[in-house]
Design a protein around this motif. Structure first.
Motif, PDB file in Angstrom:
ATOM      1  N   ALA A  41       0.806  -1.120   0.088  1.00 54.67           N
ATOM      2  CA  ALA A  41      -0.040  -0.057   0.009  1.00 54.67           C
ATOM      3  C   ALA A  41       0.958   1.182   0.113  1.00 54.67           C
ATOM      4  O   ALA A  41       0.460   2.219  -0.578  1.00 54.67           O
ATOM      5  N   ALA A  42       1.861   1.304   0.884  1.00 54.87           N
ATOM      6  CA  ALA A  42       2.821   2.302   0.801  1.00 54.87           C
ATOM      7  C   ALA A  42       3.353   2.590  -0.581  1.00 54.87           C
ATOM      8  O   ALA A  42       3.405   3.751  -0.971  1.00 54.87           O
ATOM      9  N   VAL A  43       3.792   1.756  -1.182  1.00 54.25           N
ATOM     10  CA  VAL A  43       4.491   1.716  -2.375  1.00 54.25           C
ATOM     11  C   VAL A  43       3.384   2.457  -3.546  1.00 54.25           C
ATOM     12  O   VAL A  43       3.885   3.295  -4.112  1.00 54.25           O
ATOM     13  N   LEU A  44       2.207   1.844  -3.592  1.00 51.44           N
ATOM     14  CA  LEU A  44       1.373   2.313  -4.589  1.00 51.44           C
ATOM     15  C   LEU A  44       0.939   3.833  -4.138  1.00 51.44           C
ATOM     16  O   LEU A  44       0.649   4.714  -5.069  1.00 51.44           O
ATOM     17  N   LEU A  45       0.614   4.134  -2.779  1.00 48.60           N
ATOM     18  CA  LEU A  45      -0.085   5.476  -2.619  1.00 48.60           C
ATOM     19  C   LEU A  45       1.194   6.496  -2.831  1.00 48.60           C
ATOM     20  O   LEU A  45       0.774   7.782  -3.075  1.00 48.60           O
ATOM     21  N   VAL A  46       2.334   6.132  -2.398  1.00 53.34           N
ATOM     22  CA  VAL A  46       3.498   7.125  -2.348  1.00 53.34           C
ATOM     23  C   VAL A  46       3.642   7.367  -3.987  1.00 53.34           C
ATOM     24  O   VAL A  46       3.785   8.411  -4.330  1.00 53.34           O
ATOM     25  N   TRP A  47       3.555   6.489  -4.709  1.00 54.90           N
ATOM     26  CA  TRP A  47       3.572   6.508  -6.306  1.00 54.90           C
ATOM     27  C   TRP A  47       2.654   7.351  -6.840  1.00 54.90           C
ATOM     28  O   TRP A  47       3.076   8.255  -7.636  1.00 54.90           O
ATOM     29  N   ALA A  48       1.376   7.063  -6.249  1.00 53.60           N
ATOM     30  CA  ALA A  48       0.276   7.918  -6.910  1.00 53.60           C
ATOM     31  C   ALA A  48       0.424   9.440  -6.350  1.00 53.60           C
ATOM     32  O   ALA A  48       0.168  10.541  -7.202  1.00 53.60           O
ATOM     33  N   ARG A  49       0.982   9.608  -5.098  1.00 58.94           N
ATOM     34  CA  ARG A  49       1.365  11.034  -4.855  1.00 58.94           C
ATOM     35  C   ARG A  49       2.443  11.613  -5.671  1.00 58.94           C
ATOM     36  O   ARG A  49       2.009  13.147  -5.734  1.00 58.94           O
ATOM     37  N   LEU A  50       3.320  11.116  -5.875  1.00 60.31           N
ATOM     38  CA  LEU A  50       4.708  11.568  -6.359  1.00 60.31           C
ATOM     39  C   LEU A  50       4.091  11.912  -8.187  1.00 60.31           C
ATOM     40  O   LEU A  50       4.452  12.798  -8.710  1.00 60.31           O
ATOM     41  N   ARG A  51       3.361  11.079  -8.472  1.00 55.11           N
ATOM     42  CA  ARG A  51       2.571  11.209 -10.031  1.00 55.11           C
ATOM     43  C   ARG A  51       1.496  12.483  -9.907  1.00 55.11           C
ATOM     44  O   ARG A  51       1.004  12.685 -10.980  1.00 55.11           O
ATOM     45  N   GLY A  52       1.147  12.871  -8.769  1.00 47.90           N
ATOM     46  CA  GLY A  52       0.077  13.936  -8.668  1.00 47.90           C
ATOM     47  C   GLY A  52      -1.492  13.447  -8.946  1.00 47.90           C
ATOM     48  O   GLY A  52      -2.179  14.070  -9.387  1.00 47.90           O
ATOM     49  N   LEU A  53      -1.522  12.002  -8.760  1.00 45.74           N
ATOM     50  CA  LEU A  53      -2.800  11.161  -9.133  1.00 45.74           C
ATOM     51  C   LEU A  53      -3.787  11.894  -7.797  1.00 45.74           C
ATOM     52  O   LEU A  53      -3.459  12.068  -6.812  1.00 45.74           O
ATOM     53  N   PRO A  54      -4.978  11.899  -7.922  1.00 49.43           N
ATOM     54  CA  PRO A  54      -5.771  12.104  -6.940  1.00 49.43           C
ATOM     55  C   PRO A  54      -6.082  11.103  -5.905  1.00 49.43           C
ATOM     56  O   PRO A  54      -6.059   9.944  -6.042  1.00 49.43           O
ATOM     57  N   LEU A  55      -6.200  11.476  -4.588  1.00 50.85           N
ATOM     58  CA  LEU A  55      -6.169  10.502  -3.584  1.00 50.85           C
ATOM     59  C   LEU A  55      -7.161  10.849  -2.582  1.00 50.85           C
ATOM     60  O   LEU A  55      -7.548  10.141  -1.540  1.00 50.85           O
ATOM     61  N   ARG A  56      -8.092  11.843  -2.753  1.00 52.84           N
ATOM     62  CA  ARG A  56      -9.005  12.279  -1.946  1.00 52.84           C
ATOM     63  C   ARG A  56     -10.294  11.500  -2.362  1.00 52.84           C
ATOM     64  O   ARG A  56     -10.887  11.808  -3.529  1.00 52.84           O
ATOM     65  N   TYR A  57     -11.049  10.732  -1.538  1.00 59.55           N
ATOM     66  CA  TYR A  57     -12.532   9.957  -2.001  1.00 59.55           C
ATOM     67  C   TYR A  57     -13.439  10.087  -0.777  1.00 59.55           C
ATOM     68  O   TYR A  57     -13.147  10.365   0.298  1.00 59.55           O
ATOM     69  N   PRO A  58     -14.609  10.231  -1.039  1.00 59.91           N
ATOM     70  CA  PRO A  58     -15.600  10.486  -0.139  1.00 59.91           C
ATOM     71  C   PRO A  58     -15.818   9.079   0.746  1.00 59.91           C
ATOM     72  O   PRO A  58     -15.345   8.104   0.406  1.00 59.91           O
ATOM     73  N   PRO A  59     -16.455   9.319   1.941  1.00 58.32           N
ATOM     74  CA  PRO A  59     -16.393   8.140   2.876  1.00 58.32           C
ATOM     75  C   PRO A  59     -17.040   6.956   2.491  1.00 58.32           C
ATOM     76  O   PRO A  59     -16.586   5.807   2.531  1.00 58.32           O
ATOM     77  N   ARG A  60     -18.057   7.121   1.543  1.00 65.56           N
ATOM     78  CA  ARG A  60     -18.619   5.991   0.891  1.00 65.56           C
ATOM     79  C   ARG A  60     -17.613   5.075   0.060  1.00 65.56           C
ATOM     80  O   ARG A  60     -17.982   3.996  -0.166  1.00 65.56           O
ATOM     81  N   THR A  61     -16.789   5.879  -0.830  1.00 63.35           N
ATOM     82  CA  THR A  61     -15.844   5.319  -1.593  1.00 63.35           C
ATOM     83  C   THR A  61     -14.773   4.389  -0.781  1.00 63.35           C
ATOM     84  O   THR A  61     -14.369   3.448  -1.107  1.00 63.35           O
ATOM     85  N   HIS A  62     -14.380   5.192   0.490  1.00 61.15           N
ATOM     86  CA  HIS A  62     -13.651   4.312   1.315  1.00 61.15           C
ATOM     87  C   HIS A  62     -14.212   3.061   2.082  1.00 61.15           C
ATOM     88  O   HIS A  62     -13.392   2.173   2.248  1.00 61.15           O
ATOM     89  N   GLY A  63     -15.329   2.929   2.098  1.00 59.71           N
ATOM     90  CA  GLY A  63     -16.152   1.923   2.407  1.00 59.71           C
ATOM     91  C   GLY A  63     -16.089   0.838   1.389  1.00 59.71           C
ATOM     92  O   GLY A  63     -15.768  -0.259   1.783  1.00 59.71           O
ATOM     93  N   GLN A  64     -16.109   1.180  -0.088  1.00 63.65           N
ATOM     94  CA  GLN A  64     -15.865   0.193  -0.860  1.00 63.65           C
ATOM     95  C   GLN A  64     -14.294  -0.316  -0.834  1.00 63.65           C
ATOM     96  O   GLN A  64     -14.237  -1.466  -1.018  1.00 63.65           O
ATOM     97  N   PHE A  65     -13.411   0.656  -0.876  1.00 61.50           N
ATOM     98  CA  PHE A  65     -12.049   0.130  -0.387  1.00 61.50           C
ATOM     99  C   PHE A  65     -11.772  -0.794   0.588  1.00 61.50           C
ATOM    100  O   PHE A  65     -11.183  -1.801   0.594  1.00 61.50           O
ATOM    101  N   ALA A  66     -12.329  -0.495   1.841  1.00 62.33           N
ATOM    102  CA  ALA A  66     -12.416  -1.282   2.838  1.00 62.33           C
ATOM    103  C   ALA A  66     -12.895  -2.609   2.744  1.00 62.33           C
ATOM    104  O   ALA A  66     -12.359  -3.641   2.957  1.00 62.33           O
ATOM    105  N   LEU A  67     -14.031  -2.765   2.219  1.00 63.80           N
ATOM    106  CA  LEU A  67     -14.781  -4.068   1.751  1.00 63.80           C
ATOM    107  C   LEU A  67     -13.778  -4.759   0.781  1.00 63.80           C
ATOM    108  O   LEU A  67     -13.474  -5.886   1.169  1.00 63.80           O
ATOM    109  N   MET A  68     -13.243  -4.120  -0.127  1.00 60.83           N
ATOM    110  CA  MET A  68     -12.275  -5.008  -1.197  1.00 60.83           C
ATOM    111  C   MET A  68     -10.868  -5.279  -0.353  1.00 60.83           C
ATOM    112  O   MET A  68     -10.685  -6.487  -0.623  1.00 60.83           O
ATOM    113  N   GLY A  69     -10.453  -4.515   0.609  1.00 62.71           N
ATOM    114  CA  GLY A  69      -9.404  -4.889   1.347  1.00 62.71           C
ATOM    115  C   GLY A  69      -9.504  -6.190   2.227  1.00 62.71           C
ATOM    116  O   GLY A  69      -8.795  -6.956   2.128  1.00 62.71           O
TER     117      GLY A  69
END
Length: 323
Positions: A41-69
């Motif tokens: 996760a650290a590798v992917l999210l740091v890479w996304a930050r360095l590339r300037g990719l959007p990382l902010r999502y609403p709570p409902r979307t984070h719920g999907q991320f949590a279920l997927m995890g």
């Protein structure tokens, strides 16, 4: 591009089953899983930050991320790690290959997709090849043994993984890129494992050996970041039922690795089984038009008029090769 993603997924995931064996020692599986996906996760999210990719999502979307995890990056792997304490890596990978048929069923159930007969036929041929290669291990199966518990855990892990495929497919359908969704999902998976590692884990916090550290880094970077990235991208492009056919080839990779590192000796049964696996793979992945040309059929399933294989006057028409 899909062929490259497919090849990368097969090569990497086919080898991760052997790498998991390097994690089974002094450290509890819950701890090893938490380490693996926290690093990924650290590798992917740091890479996304360095590339300037959007990382902010609403709570409902984070719920999907949590279920997927929970489904793809924690619970299912806990089942597989424990199963490998009782089974060979090859047998666990065989059971995981059943995700092909499970994903086909889930695609029909959750996405209402029409499943082409060639996908079912190719999948059946591939699974027949798997059964042929590993028939002796299936023949010795007993529910009262440790192998029985291992097989049950492998089946549960496979079903949970396929449910995670459904969540991932729905997440990608909303336009969320694979990098961000996978990075967050892996982070949630690691967080889910952390309490079990802290309070229920039995063993050392870390094993400072080359085997444990090397296998952990391989599983985190290659098995998780690159392997899952390739697979989930493929899933979004061609659907879970076809992407999951990569799992049918995992045992072939495992056999090749076993030949190189574990002195595995090929038998006639193994060769027949591998041939069936490759044949089934070709049926599923080859475009219908090409299959028709190879079979000498037109779009209606008939041999072309005037060809050497055309039906003789008064004979019965050729069978349809329909989708």
């Amino acid at each position: 591009m899909n062929a490259v993603l497919y090849a990368v997924t097969v090569a990497i995931w086919g080898s991760t089953w052997l790498a998991i064996k390097g994690q089974l020692g002094e450290v509890d599986p819950t701890t090893s899983i938490a380490y693996r996906f926290a690093l990924a996760a650290a590798v992917l999210l740091v890479w996304a930050r360095l590339r300037g990719l959007p990382l902010r999502y609403p709570p409902r979307t984070h719920g999907q991320f949590a279920l997927m995890g929970a489904l793809m990056f924690s619970t299912n792997f806990l089942c597989f790690y424990i199963a490998e304490q009782h089974l060979t890596t090859g047998l666990v990978s065989i059971i995981f290959a059943m995700s092909l048929l499970v994903n086909i069923a889930f695609a029909r159930l959750f996405f209402h997709r029409t499943i082409a007969p060639r996908v079912l036929i190719g999948g059946a041929v591939g699974l027949l090849g798997i059964a042929t290669v590993f028939w002796p291990e299936f023949a010795d199966f007993s529910l009262s043994s440790g192998s029985g518990q291992g097989i049950l855990l492998s089946v549960v892990g496979t079903l949970v993984f396929c449910l995670g495929n459904v969540v991932s497919g729905k997440t990608q359908a909303t336009g969320i890129p694979v990098v961000q969704s996978t990075g967050y999902a892996m982070a949630y998976g690691a967080l889910l494992m952390a309490p079990f590692a802290l309070f229920l884990g039995d063993g050392s916090a870390f094993e400072p050996t080359l085997e444990y550290t090397g296998s952990l880094l391989y599983l985190a970077v290659f098995g998780s970041v690159i392997g899952f990235g390739s697979y989930l991208t493929l899933l979004g492009r061609i659907g879970g039922e076809r992407a999951a056919y990569a799992t049918v080839l995992f045992p072939v990779v495992a056999l090749l690795l076993s030949t190189a590192f574990e002195d595995f000796h090929w038998s006639a049964r193994d060769l027949v089984g591998v041939a069936l696996i490759l044949a089934g793979n070709a049926v599923v992945l080859t475009k219908p038009e090409l299959l028709r040309r190879v079979a000498g059929l037109d779009r209606e399933g008939r041999t072309p008029a005037g060809s050497a294989t055309a039906a003789a006057p008064g004979s019965a028409p050729a069978n349809s090769a329909g989708e």
